[in-house]
Design an enzyme around this catalytic site. Structure first.
Site, short mmCIF file in Angstrom:
data_model
loop_
_atom_site.label_atom_id
_atom_site.label_comp_id
_atom_site.label_asym_id
_atom_site.label_seq_id
_atom_site.Cartn_x
_atom_site.Cartn_y
_atom_site.Cartn_z
N MET A 26 0.85 -1.20 0.00
CA MET A 26 0.00 0.00 0.00
C MET A 26 0.88 1.24 0.00
O MET A 26 1.69 1.44 0.91
CB MET A 26 -0.93 -0.01 1.22
CG MET A 26 -1.98 -1.11 1.17
SD MET A 26 -2.99 -1.23 2.69
CE MET A 26 -1.85 -2.10 3.79
N GLN A 78 7.57 -5.31 -4.26
CA GLN A 78 6.66 -5.13 -5.39
C GLN A 78 7.21 -4.09 -6.34
O GLN A 78 7.56 -2.98 -5.93
CB GLN A 78 5.26 -4.71 -4.96
CG GLN A 78 4.31 -4.73 -6.17
CD GLN A 78 2.91 -4.24 -5.87
OE1 GLN A 78 2.71 -3.06 -5.59
NE2 GLN A 78 1.93 -5.14 -5.95
N CYS A 108 -2.85 -1.83 -9.87
CA CYS A 108 -3.07 -0.46 -9.45
C CYS A 108 -3.74 0.34 -10.58
O CYS A 108 -3.23 0.35 -11.71
CB CYS A 108 -1.76 0.21 -9.05
SG CYS A 108 -1.95 1.92 -8.50
N HIS A 179 -6.88 -9.52 -6.81
CA HIS A 179 -7.82 -8.59 -6.20
C HIS A 179 -9.16 -8.83 -6.88
O HIS A 179 -9.30 -8.60 -8.08
CB HIS A 179 -7.34 -7.16 -6.41
CG HIS A 179 -8.18 -6.14 -5.69
ND1 HIS A 179 -7.70 -4.90 -5.36
CD2 HIS A 179 -9.47 -6.18 -5.24
CE1 HIS A 179 -8.65 -4.21 -4.73
NE2 HIS A 179 -9.72 -4.96 -4.66
N ASN A 219 -7.54 -11.26 -2.62
CA ASN A 219 -7.41 -9.96 -1.99
C ASN A 219 -8.68 -9.16 -2.28
O ASN A 219 -9.30 -9.33 -3.32
CB ASN A 219 -6.17 -9.23 -2.55
CG ASN A 219 -6.06 -7.79 -2.14
OD1 ASN A 219 -5.89 -6.90 -2.96
ND2 ASN A 219 -6.16 -7.51 -0.85
N GLY A 221 -11.65 -6.72 0.26
CA GLY A 221 -12.83 -6.81 1.11
C GLY A 221 -12.74 -7.76 2.28
O GLY A 221 -13.74 -8.03 2.93
N ARG A 243 -6.26 -2.71 3.90
CA ARG A 243 -6.55 -1.61 4.82
C ARG A 243 -6.85 -2.07 6.25
O ARG A 243 -6.46 -1.40 7.20
CB ARG A 243 -7.71 -0.78 4.26
CG ARG A 243 -7.31 0.11 3.10
CD ARG A 243 -8.52 0.71 2.42
NE ARG A 243 -9.26 -0.29 1.67
CZ ARG A 243 -10.47 -0.11 1.17
NH1 ARG A 243 -11.10 1.04 1.38
NH2 ARG A 243 -11.07 -1.06 0.47
#
Length: 345
Positions: A26, A78, A108, A179, A219, A221, A243
């Site tokens: 992140m 990354q 991203c 994701h 990934n 939620g 998060r």
């Protein structure tokens, strides 16, 4: 370089096992100070750097972006980029620095990333991604992995995702984190792309069934260890949490070792704070500022008595000139005293 470690001490098998649970890369959040604290909460969880662009390393020679503490292992780098040879050179630098994994960002959706023709836009060009993976694998002895979306814009995920996985697997990528949301490259901000497109965890599970030889993590939620465990029990190889791991690190990471890896004990966040103090001293003695570390510690006691006093004491005290570890000690007293007050009632 700081953090270098012989690859034999980590090993691909150990990193794959660590990837049962990982903290998502992140931007502006998962820097080396954040990762050091996360490692004190969990000895096993795989940690990721913020995305580092290949041009920054190769053309800009910003090698300080590769710095980390040896205690962070297992830790993955990354990379962002789309030029196979440039990514290979960046991966080689990461390998020399001792990272346990090199990951390619294909998820991203920010405008800045799109302008560099990397990130989620690469979902439209799986052949290029495969070429990048192949070039990177040629120069490192650690796993080269990919983090992607289920698709972008008007793509049909049921069609494009299997093709994407097939092409990167053919290039030698055996581990992928998906994701479970589409990314809209136009019309939604990066923040909106984390919430608005609906989640499709079931599709990720179907991909595991279609590609049983690949290590597939989900990934998006996922906000608790219980949810993570349910995905693992249903057959996925790993779960990546973003998060929630940052804002409530104790809820996610303190119990990760016994619940996810069946080893160790639940970490005590108060002990983690005390273990951070020598690290803080070293950072300050090198010319660093206290708030560079404490900004990542604000959520340590989320949901506990005294959490508000902890956050306020850190937020106000850490930005003052010459602020030192005493700010953290005083902030911790707010948590301990409030907890004791509740227990005394």
């Amino acid at each position: 370089m700081a953090g270098a470690k012989p690859l034999a001490q980590t090993g691909k098998k150990n990193v794959a096992h660590a990837a049962r649970l990982s903290v998502a890369p992140m931007m502006d959040w998962t820097d080396r100070h954040c990762r050091y604290m996360h490692r004190l909460l969990s000895a096993q969880t795989l940690l990721y750097t913020e995305m580092v662009t290949a041009p920054a390393l190769v053309r800009g020679r910003a090698l300080h972006l590769l710095d980390y503490s040896p205690e962070e292992h297992p830790v993955a780098l990354q990379l962002g980029g789309s030029d196979p040879q440039e990514l290979a050179r960046a991966a080689a630098l990461g390998g020399q620095a001792g990272y346990d994994e090199i990951n390619l960002n294909c998820g991203c959706p920010s405008d800045r990333v799109q302008s560099g023709t990397f990130g989620a836009v690469l979902m439209k060009d799986p052949a290029r991604v495969a070429e990048c993976v192949s070039a990177m694998r040629e120069v490192v002895d650690v796993d080269v992995t990919v983090k992607c979306r289920i698709g972008v814009d008007d793509q049909n995920p049921e069609v494009v995702l299997p093709d994407f996985l097939h092409q990167i697997r053919s290039a030698g990528c055996q581990r992928v984190t998906i994701h479970a949301r589409m990314a809209w490259l136009q019309g939604l901000s990066p923040k909106e792309n984390r919430d608005i497109p609906p989640l499709d965890h079931d599709l990720v599970h179907r991909m595991k069934a279609a590609f049983p030889d690949m290590h597939i993590s989900v990934n998006g939620g996922i906000t608790s260890l219980e949810q993570a465990r349910s995905h693992l029990d249903a057959g996925l190889d790993g779960v990546m949490i973003g998060r929630a791991a940052y804002h409530q690190p104790s809820d996610i990471l303190a119990g990760a070792d016994p619940l996810i890896y069946q080893t160790g004990q639940v970490a005590d966040p108060e002990n983690v704070v005390l273990k951070m103090l020598p690290y803080v001293e070293r950072h300050l003695s090198g010319g660093g500022r206290l708030h560079q570390i404490t900004r990542h510690m604000l959520g340590l006691f989320a949901g506990r008595p005294g959490a508000r006093g902890w956050r306020r004491a850190l937020s106000e005290g850490a930005v003052r000139d010459h602020a030192g570890p005493e700010v953290i000690v005083e902030a911790l007293s707010r948590v301990v005293s409030d907890t004791q007050s509740v227990q005394a009632i």
